[in-house]
Design a protein around this motif. Structure first.
Motif, PDB file in Angstrom:
ATOM      1  N   PRO A 244      80.370  38.322  31.942  1.00 38.23           N
ATOM      2  CA  PRO A 244      79.987  38.337  30.734  1.00 38.23           C
ATOM      3  C   PRO A 244      80.300  39.744  29.989  1.00 38.23           C
ATOM      4  CG  PRO A 244      78.116  38.397  32.493  1.00 38.23           C
ATOM      5  CD  PRO A 244      79.442  37.838  33.042  1.00 38.23           C
ATOM      6  N   VAL A 245      80.367  39.771  28.681  1.00 34.46           N
ATOM      7  CA  VAL A 245      80.924  40.977  28.089  1.00 34.46           C
ATOM      8  C   VAL A 245      79.399  41.421  27.635  1.00 34.46           C
ATOM      9  CG1 VAL A 245      80.662  39.805  25.759  1.00 34.46           C
ATOM     10  CG2 VAL A 245      81.876  41.807  26.089  1.00 34.46           C
ATOM     11  N   ALA A 246      79.379  42.766  27.531  1.00 35.63           N
ATOM     12  CA  ALA A 246      78.245  43.448  27.230  1.00 35.63           C
ATOM     13  C   ALA A 246      78.415  43.934  25.794  1.00 35.63           C
ATOM     14  CB  ALA A 246      77.872  44.923  27.947  1.00 35.63           C
ATOM     15  N   LEU A 247      77.392  43.561  24.779  1.00 32.49           N
ATOM     16  CA  LEU A 247      77.160  43.964  23.304  1.00 32.49           C
ATOM     17  C   LEU A 247      77.068  45.296  23.617  1.00 32.49           C
ATOM     18  CD1 LEU A 247      74.837  41.112  21.908  1.00 32.49           C
ATOM     19  CD2 LEU A 247      77.236  41.237  22.175  1.00 32.49           C
ATOM     20  N   THR A 248      76.431  46.094  24.450  1.00 30.88           N
ATOM     21  CA  THR A 248      76.181  47.585  24.118  1.00 30.88           C
ATOM     22  C   THR A 248      77.682  48.221  24.409  1.00 30.88           C
ATOM     23  OG1 THR A 248      75.807  47.495  26.501  1.00 30.88           O
ATOM     24  CG2 THR A 248      73.919  47.399  24.975  1.00 30.88           C
ATOM     25  N   ALA A 249      78.756  47.490  24.915  1.00 27.02           N
ATOM     26  CA  ALA A 249      79.874  48.069  24.888  1.00 27.02           C
ATOM     27  C   ALA A 249      81.108  47.861  23.926  1.00 27.02           C
ATOM     28  CB  ALA A 249      80.870  47.709  26.307  1.00 27.02           C
ATOM     29  N   ARG A 250      80.662  47.135  22.714  1.00 26.69           N
ATOM     30  CA  ARG A 250      81.077  46.975  21.574  1.00 26.69           C
ATOM     31  C   ARG A 250      81.008  47.963  20.569  1.00 26.69           C
ATOM     32  NH1 ARG A 250      81.896  40.512  20.345  1.00 26.69           N
ATOM     33  NH2 ARG A 250      83.329  40.221  22.034  1.00 26.69           N
ATOM     34  N   GLU A 251      81.892  48.229  19.965  1.00 29.81           N
ATOM     35  CA  GLU A 251      81.732  49.333  18.659  1.00 29.81           C
ATOM     36  C   GLU A 251      82.569  48.882  17.501  1.00 29.81           C
ATOM     37  OE1 GLU A 251      80.008  52.020  18.526  1.00 29.81           O
ATOM     38  OE2 GLU A 251      79.349  52.272  20.611  1.00 29.81           O
ATOM     39  N   PRO A 252      82.042  47.991  16.643  1.00 25.58           N
ATOM     40  CA  PRO A 252      82.788  47.033  15.828  1.00 25.58           C
ATOM     41  C   PRO A 252      83.040  47.910  14.415  1.00 25.58           C
ATOM     42  CG  PRO A 252      80.430  46.302  15.854  1.00 25.58           C
ATOM     43  CD  PRO A 252      80.688  47.291  16.842  1.00 25.58           C
ATOM     44  N   HIS A 253      84.445  47.632  13.893  1.00 25.26           N
ATOM     45  CA  HIS A 253      84.730  48.101  12.857  1.00 25.26           C
ATOM     46  C   HIS A 253      85.146  47.039  11.776  1.00 25.26           C
ATOM     47  CE1 HIS A 253      86.238  51.001   9.693  1.00 25.26           C
ATOM     48  NE2 HIS A 253      87.620  50.264  10.163  1.00 25.26           N
ATOM     49  N   VAL A 254      84.921  47.096  10.760  1.00 19.34           N
ATOM     50  CA  VAL A 254      85.526  46.165   9.720  1.00 19.34           C
ATOM     51  C   VAL A 254      86.076  46.692   8.338  1.00 19.34           C
ATOM     52  CG1 VAL A 254      84.755  43.923   8.444  1.00 19.34           C
ATOM     53  CG2 VAL A 254      83.477  44.541  10.419  1.00 19.34           C
ATOM     54  N   PRO A 255      87.182  46.465   8.503  1.00 22.55           N
ATOM     55  CA  PRO A 255      87.914  47.198   7.123  1.00 22.55           C
ATOM     56  C   PRO A 255      87.427  46.733   5.906  1.00 22.55           C
ATOM     57  CG  PRO A 255      89.487  46.430   8.856  1.00 22.55           C
ATOM     58  CD  PRO A 255      88.190  45.817   9.179  1.00 22.55           C
ATOM     59  N   ALA A 256      87.558  47.478   4.873  1.00 17.85           N
ATOM     60  CA  ALA A 256      86.767  47.400   3.498  1.00 17.85           C
ATOM     61  C   ALA A 256      87.528  46.196   2.961  1.00 17.85           C
ATOM     62  CB  ALA A 256      87.270  48.402   2.675  1.00 17.85           C
ATOM     63  N   ASP A 257      88.939  45.929   3.274  1.00 16.36           N
ATOM     64  CA  ASP A 257      89.218  44.394   2.399  1.00 16.36           C
ATOM     65  C   ASP A 257      88.794  43.280   3.197  1.00 16.36           C
ATOM     66  OD1 ASP A 257      90.518  44.946   4.873  1.00 16.36           O
ATOM     67  OD2 ASP A 257      92.518  44.458   3.749  1.00 16.36           O
ATOM     68  N   GLN A 258      88.710  43.439   4.550  1.00 15.31           N
ATOM     69  CA  GLN A 258      87.929  42.233   5.127  1.00 15.31           C
ATOM     70  C   GLN A 258      86.740  41.814   4.714  1.00 15.31           C
ATOM     71  OE1 GLN A 258      88.937  42.263   9.384  1.00 15.31           O
ATOM     72  NE2 GLN A 258      87.563  40.752   9.814  1.00 15.31           N
ATOM     73  N   LEU A 259      85.545  43.091   4.407  1.00 17.65           N
ATOM     74  CA  LEU A 259      84.435  43.062   3.840  1.00 17.65           C
ATOM     75  C   LEU A 259      84.296  41.871   2.961  1.00 17.65           C
ATOM     76  CD1 LEU A 259      82.835  46.677   4.053  1.00 17.65           C
ATOM     77  CD2 LEU A 259      82.359  44.656   5.637  1.00 17.65           C
ATOM     78  N   VAL A 260      85.177  41.894   1.794  1.00 16.88           N
ATOM     79  CA  VAL A 260      85.448  41.091   0.725  1.00 16.88           C
ATOM     80  C   VAL A 260      85.685  39.490   1.236  1.00 16.88           C
ATOM     81  CG1 VAL A 260      86.352  40.862  -1.487  1.00 16.88           C
ATOM     82  CG2 VAL A 260      86.022  43.160  -0.793  1.00 16.88           C
ATOM     83  N   ALA A 261      86.772  39.693   2.086  1.00 17.52           N
ATOM     84  CA  ALA A 261      87.223  38.405   2.429  1.00 17.52           C
ATOM     85  C   ALA A 261      86.086  37.705   3.342  1.00 17.52           C
ATOM     86  CB  ALA A 261      88.404  38.410   3.513  1.00 17.52           C
ATOM     87  N   GLU A 262      85.282  38.278   3.984  1.00 12.91           N
ATOM     88  CA  GLU A 262      84.234  37.471   4.542  1.00 12.91           C
ATOM     89  C   GLU A 262      83.163  37.317   3.930  1.00 12.91           C
ATOM     90  OE1 GLU A 262      83.680  39.856   8.080  1.00 12.91           O
ATOM     91  OE2 GLU A 262      85.418  38.980   9.416  1.00 12.91           O
ATOM     92  N   MET A 263      83.004  37.517   2.387  1.00 15.95           N
ATOM     93  CA  MET A 263      82.090  37.159   1.636  1.00 15.95           C
ATOM     94  C   MET A 263      81.947  35.564   1.225  1.00 15.95           C
ATOM     95  SD  MET A 263      81.116  40.533  -0.678  1.00 15.95           S
ATOM     96  CE  MET A 263      79.627  39.843  -1.133  1.00 15.95           C
ATOM     97  N   VAL A 264      81.503  34.910   2.481  1.00 14.92           N
ATOM     98  CA  VAL A 264      81.701  33.504   2.554  1.00 14.92           C
ATOM     99  C   VAL A 264      80.218  32.868   3.256  1.00 14.92           C
ATOM    100  CG1 VAL A 264      83.841  33.076   2.028  1.00 14.92           C
ATOM    101  CG2 VAL A 264      82.915  33.137   4.399  1.00 14.92           C
ATOM    102  N   PRO A 265      79.809  31.824   3.040  1.00 17.36           N
ATOM    103  CA  PRO A 265      78.777  31.441   3.767  1.00 17.36           C
ATOM    104  C   PRO A 265      78.791  31.450   5.261  1.00 17.36           C
ATOM    105  CG  PRO A 265      78.953  29.867   1.953  1.00 17.36           C
ATOM    106  CD  PRO A 265      80.144  30.621   2.054  1.00 17.36           C
ATOM    107  N   PRO A 266      77.998  31.745   6.418  1.00 15.24           N
ATOM    108  CA  PRO A 266      78.112  32.164   7.656  1.00 15.24           C
ATOM    109  C   PRO A 266      78.346  30.806   8.043  1.00 15.24           C
ATOM    110  CG  PRO A 266      75.952  32.423   7.246  1.00 15.24           C
ATOM    111  CD  PRO A 266      76.541  32.322   5.829  1.00 15.24           C
ATOM    112  N   PRO A 267      79.014  30.399   9.561  1.00 16.02           N
ATOM    113  CA  PRO A 267      79.361  29.347   9.974  1.00 16.02           C
ATOM    114  C   PRO A 267      78.186  28.349   9.775  1.00 16.02           C
ATOM    115  CG  PRO A 267      80.203  31.241  11.252  1.00 16.02           C
ATOM    116  CD  PRO A 267      79.485  31.663  10.389  1.00 16.02           C
ATOM    117  N   ARG A 268      76.892  28.517  10.362  1.00 13.18           N
ATOM    118  CA  ARG A 268      75.821  27.718  10.467  1.00 13.18           C
ATOM    119  C   ARG A 268      75.889  26.844   9.085  1.00 13.18           C
ATOM    120  NH1 ARG A 268      70.999  26.262  12.769  1.00 13.18           N
ATOM    121  NH2 ARG A 268      71.408  28.141  14.264  1.00 13.18           N
ATOM    122  N   PHE A 269      76.120  27.496   7.921  1.00 13.49           N
ATOM    123  CA  PHE A 269      76.119  26.828   6.590  1.00 13.49           C
ATOM    124  C   PHE A 269      77.510  26.665   5.815  1.00 13.49           C
ATOM    125  CE2 PHE A 269      72.566  29.689   7.295  1.00 13.49           C
ATOM    126  CZ  PHE A 269      71.193  28.634   7.049  1.00 13.49           C
TER     127      PHE A 269
END
Length: 373
Positions: free
Chosen positions: A23-48
């Motif tokens: 298993p992976v540890a979430l505590t080992a992750r340091e996520p970074h999301v570029p600004a243009d991707q922040l806009v592209a990901e503004m859609v309903p999440p997978p559940r919806f």
């Protein structure tokens, strides 16, 4: 519709999955999301992603639910005349958009109600029903919207979203005056450009006042936009627990660890260590933190020590629920995570929502331990 997800290139880890499915540890992750991707990901999440008005099942005992479907369906149809000329062709995120006069009459809807009545389902259904192309309508939480302003700057965010047909804001926050005024100013500019708005509430139940405080407080905070909104009160019980058994009891640490090691793509973390890690990751990146994780396994659940930590956990619970990621945990039950003072305080609606969502995910997680709860 294509959902752009955070790729491995945008998540750095100090450790990685070992051969054999460790298993992976979430505590080992340091996520970074570029600004243009922040806009592209503004859609309903997978559940919806697949919800529609037709898949929302109103409670016959709550007429306001069926009314909300009817009103929102009509609102979506009315957006068909809002299309602008010259918006076809490849998307240019940072082009300057000419200011246009806002149409007369209400250009927004505000969904007010308790947790678990389907507000997000309805908001996502509105996004799907809006006739614009996906790149001309945006869906995000209040936290994600404030992070977008932080990443792009206020004026650039206005230009980026200003040619949209619709902006949907889930979980509108009223507990941070600075951010609320910031977003209020943003919405005023977008309305001037003719962008239609929709929002769900995240108000304080101690001040709800028969359900009417939410609308009054929201409309006051957005300073002068009240004429643009129609308020829809949605009554009802939490659908996640209608006729369902109680959440499974906490598992042993050995059961949780064994399940995490059996399942490819599972994460495994100590709950106290994860809480500490959340304090170092901006809440807007919690979705990226759990990207591609198939199950979250936690050991040592204990009451959350303070309110700041508790509010971060609420955001994580929302992102896990959005992505339908089951949870398996040892320690105290989920309904003991937040102390009595928290459950009676100003943020109690958030805590009850988190308990509700984590309980639903715990039922899903029961299968990982060899039981359905």
């Amino acid at each position: 519709m294509t959902i752009v997800s955070t790729t491995a290139a945008h998540i750095s880890e100090t450790g990685s999955d070992c051969p054999g499915g460790a298993p992976v540890a979430l505590t080992a992750r340091e996520p970074h999301v570029p600004a243009d991707q922040l806009v592209a990901e503004m859609v309903p999440p997978p559940r919806f992603d697949s919800v529609r008005f037709a898949t929302y099942i109103p409670d016959p005992a709550q007429p306001s639910q069926a009314e909300a479907v009817t009103v929102l369906g009509g609102f979506a149809e009315g957006l068909g005349g809002a299309a602008r000329t010259g918006s076809s062709g490849p998307r240019r995120w940072f082009r300057r958009v000419p200011k246009q006069a806002a149409p007369a009459g209400p250009r927004g809807v505000y969904l007010d109600g308790g947790y678990g009545v389907g507000k997000t389902h309805l908001l996502a259904s509105l996004w799907h029903a809006a006739p614009a192309a996906p790149e001309r309508k945006a869906f995000g939480t209040f936290v994600e919207l404030t992070n977008l302003v932080g990443a792009l700057g206020f004026q650039q965010t206005v230009r980026t979203l200003g040619d949209h047909q619709l902006l949907c804001i889930d979980e509108f926050e009223l507990d941070d005056p600075g951010d609320t005024v910031l977003v209020s100013s943003l919405l005023a500019k977008l309305v001037e450009n003719g962008v239609a708005l929709a929002a769900t509430s995240n108000t304080l139940p101690g001040k709800l006042g028969e359900g009417r405080f939410a609308a009054a407080d929201f409309l006051r905070e957005i300073q002068g936009l009240s004429a643009h909104f129609r308020t829809l009160r949605i009554d009802g019980e939490d659908y996640r627990h209608r006729g369902l058994p109680q959440a499974p009891e906490p598992y042993t640490e050995e059961q949780v660890t064994s399940a995490a090691r059996r399942m490819s793509g599972a994460s495994l973390d100590s709950f106290p260590a994860l809480l500490g890690h959340l304090s170092r990751v901006h809440p807007s990146r919690y979705g990226a933190l759990v990207e591609d994780v198939r199950a979250v396994c936690l050991t040592g659940l204990a009451p959350v020590p303070d309110q700041s930590t508790a509010l971060r956990l609420v955001v994580l619970a929302d992102r896990l629920y959005d992505r339908e990621i089951p949870v398996l945990a040892s320690g105290v039950p989920f309904d003991e995570l937040f102390g009595e003072d928290m459950l009676k305080g100003g943020y109690r609606k958030k805590y009850f929502r988190a308990i509700s969502r984590l309980t639903a995910l715990a039922r899903d997680g029961g299968a990982l331990a060899g039981t359905d709860g």
